[in-house]
Design a protein around this motif. Structure first.
Motif, short mmCIF file in Angstrom:
data_model
loop_
_atom_site.label_atom_id
_atom_site.label_comp_id
_atom_site.label_asym_id
_atom_site.label_seq_id
_atom_site.Cartn_x
_atom_site.Cartn_y
_atom_site.Cartn_z
N GLY A 1 0.79 -1.22 0.00
CA GLY A 1 0.00 0.00 0.00
C GLY A 1 0.83 1.27 0.00
N MET A 2 1.92 1.29 0.76
CA MET A 2 2.74 2.50 0.84
C MET A 2 3.34 2.83 -0.54
N PHE A 3 3.80 1.82 -1.23
CA PHE A 3 4.35 2.01 -2.58
C PHE A 3 3.28 2.58 -3.50
N HIS A 4 2.11 1.98 -3.50
CA HIS A 4 1.04 2.42 -4.40
C HIS A 4 0.49 3.78 -4.03
N ALA A 5 0.47 4.11 -2.76
CA ALA A 5 0.02 5.45 -2.36
C ALA A 5 0.96 6.50 -2.93
N ARG A 6 2.24 6.26 -2.82
CA ARG A 6 3.21 7.22 -3.36
C ARG A 6 3.17 7.29 -4.88
N VAL A 7 3.11 6.13 -5.52
CA VAL A 7 3.07 6.10 -6.99
C VAL A 7 1.79 6.78 -7.50
N ALA A 8 0.66 6.46 -6.90
CA ALA A 8 -0.60 7.05 -7.36
C ALA A 8 -0.59 8.56 -7.16
N ALA A 9 -0.18 9.02 -5.99
CA ALA A 9 -0.18 10.47 -5.71
C ALA A 9 0.77 11.19 -6.66
N THR A 10 1.95 10.64 -6.85
CA THR A 10 2.94 11.27 -7.74
C THR A 10 2.45 11.28 -9.18
N THR A 11 1.88 10.16 -9.64
CA THR A 11 1.38 10.08 -11.01
C THR A 11 0.22 11.02 -11.22
N GLU A 12 -0.68 11.13 -10.24
CA GLU A 12 -1.81 12.05 -10.37
C GLU A 12 -1.33 13.50 -10.49
N ILE A 13 -0.35 13.87 -9.69
CA ILE A 13 0.17 15.24 -9.77
C ILE A 13 0.90 15.46 -11.09
N ALA A 14 1.79 14.54 -11.46
CA ALA A 14 2.57 14.70 -12.69
C ALA A 14 1.68 14.68 -13.93
N ALA A 15 0.77 13.71 -14.02
CA ALA A 15 -0.12 13.63 -15.18
C ALA A 15 -1.05 14.84 -15.22
N GLY A 16 -1.53 15.25 -14.07
CA GLY A 16 -2.43 16.40 -14.02
C GLY A 16 -1.75 17.68 -14.46
N LEU A 17 -0.58 17.95 -13.91
CA LEU A 17 0.13 19.17 -14.29
C LEU A 17 0.61 19.10 -15.74
N GLY A 18 1.07 17.93 -16.17
CA GLY A 18 1.50 17.76 -17.56
C GLY A 18 0.38 18.04 -18.54
N LEU A 19 -0.81 17.53 -18.24
CA LEU A 19 -1.94 17.78 -19.13
C LEU A 19 -2.35 19.25 -19.06
N ALA A 20 -2.41 19.82 -17.87
CA ALA A 20 -2.81 21.23 -17.72
C ALA A 20 -1.87 22.15 -18.51
N LEU A 21 -0.59 21.85 -18.48
CA LEU A 21 0.39 22.67 -19.20
C LEU A 21 0.49 22.32 -20.68
N GLY A 22 -0.03 21.16 -21.05
CA GLY A 22 0.09 20.71 -22.44
C GLY A 22 1.52 20.37 -22.77
N LEU A 23 2.17 19.62 -21.89
CA LEU A 23 3.57 19.24 -22.07
C LEU A 23 3.66 17.76 -22.39
N LEU A 24 4.12 17.44 -23.60
CA LEU A 24 4.20 16.05 -24.08
C LEU A 24 2.85 15.36 -23.85
N THR A 25 1.80 15.99 -24.28
CA THR A 25 0.41 15.69 -23.94
C THR A 25 0.02 14.21 -23.98
N PRO A 26 0.45 13.41 -24.95
CA PRO A 26 0.04 12.00 -24.92
C PRO A 26 0.56 11.24 -23.69
N VAL A 27 1.68 11.67 -23.13
CA VAL A 27 2.24 10.96 -21.97
C VAL A 27 1.39 11.19 -20.72
N PRO A 28 1.06 12.44 -20.34
CA PRO A 28 0.16 12.58 -19.21
C PRO A 28 -1.23 11.99 -19.49
N ALA A 29 -1.68 12.03 -20.73
CA ALA A 29 -2.96 11.39 -21.06
C ALA A 29 -2.88 9.88 -20.78
#
Length: 175
Positions: free
Chosen positions: A51-79
Motif C-alpha cells: 500500500g505505501m508504494f502504491h500510495a506514493r506512486v498514485a499520488a505522484t502520477t496524479e500530480i505529474a499527469a495532471g500538471l502535464g496535461l494542464a500545461l500541455g507538455l508532451l500531452t500523450p504521456v500525461p494522457a
C-alpha cells in the motif's frame, strides 16, 4: 474571436480543468486527511499491495499527469497517465458497483480517461507548452492525431494492466 482561437481556448480550458482536478487528487493523497499513511492503508485494504508504494506512486502520477496535461507538455504521456490511473481505479474500486457514479461506479473514471485521450488526439492547442516548444519541428506531429491517441491509449493500457497484473491481489471475501 475566430474559430481557431476559440478551439484553442476550449482545449486550454479542458486541459486545465482535467489536469488540475487530477493533480488535486494527488495533492490530497499527500497532504489531505489521511495523508500517505492513510492512503497506503486504504490501498492495502483494496488489494493494491504494498500500500505505501502504491500510495506514493498514485499520488505522484496524479500530480505529474495532471500538471502535464494542464500545461500541455508532451500531452500523450500525461494522457496515458490518466488512462492507467483510471483503469486501475475503475477495476479495483468501482467495477463491482456498476456504471453510474451515483452508486460509486466507474462512470467518472471513464469520462476522465476518455477526455484525456481526446486531448491527446486533438493536440494541446496553441496555448500549450507542446506548441511553444515543438511547433515547427518534426517531433510536433507525434504529439497529436493518431500518434497522440495511440501513445495515450497503448501506454495507458500497458501501465494500468501491468500494475494490476503485478500488484493487485483482491481481498478475500468475508461473510
Amino acid at each position: 474571436m475566430t474559430y481557431d482561437s476559440a478551439l484553442d481556448f476550449g482545449l486550454l480550458l479542458l486541459r486545465v480543468v482535467l489536469g488540475l482536478t487530477m493533480a488535486a487528487h494527488g495533492y490530497n493523497k499527500f497532504f489531505g486527511g489521511g495523508r500517505i499513511p492513510g492512503t497506503a492503508g486504504w490501498f492495502d485494504s483494496i488489494g493494491m499491495k504494498p500500500g505505501m508504494f502504491h500510495a506514493r506512486v498514485a499520488a505522484t502520477t496524479e500530480i505529474a499527469a495532471g500538471l502535464g496535461l494542464a500545461l500541455g507538455l508532451l500531452t500523450p504521456v500525461p494522457a496515458a497517465g490518466f488512462v492507467a490511473l483510471m483503469l486501475v481505479a475503475a477495476w479495483t474500486v468501482h467495477r463491482a458497483n456498476g456504471f453510474f457514479i451515483v452508486k460509486e461506479g466507474w462512470e467518472y473514471n471513464l469520462v476522465l480517461a476518455a477526455a484525456a485521450v481526446a486531448v491527446a488526439a486533438t493536440g494541446a492547442g496553441k496555448y500549450s507548452l507542446d506548441h511553444l516548444l515543438f511547433s515547427g519541428t518534426g517531433f510536433y506531429g507525434w504529439l497529436y492525431g493518431w500518434c497522440g491517441l495511440t501513445i495515450a491509449v497503448v501506454l495507458g493500457l500497458l501501465g494500468g494492466i501491468g500494475q494490476l497484473a503485478v500488484f493487485y491481489r483482491p481481498p478475500a471475501k468475508t461473510g
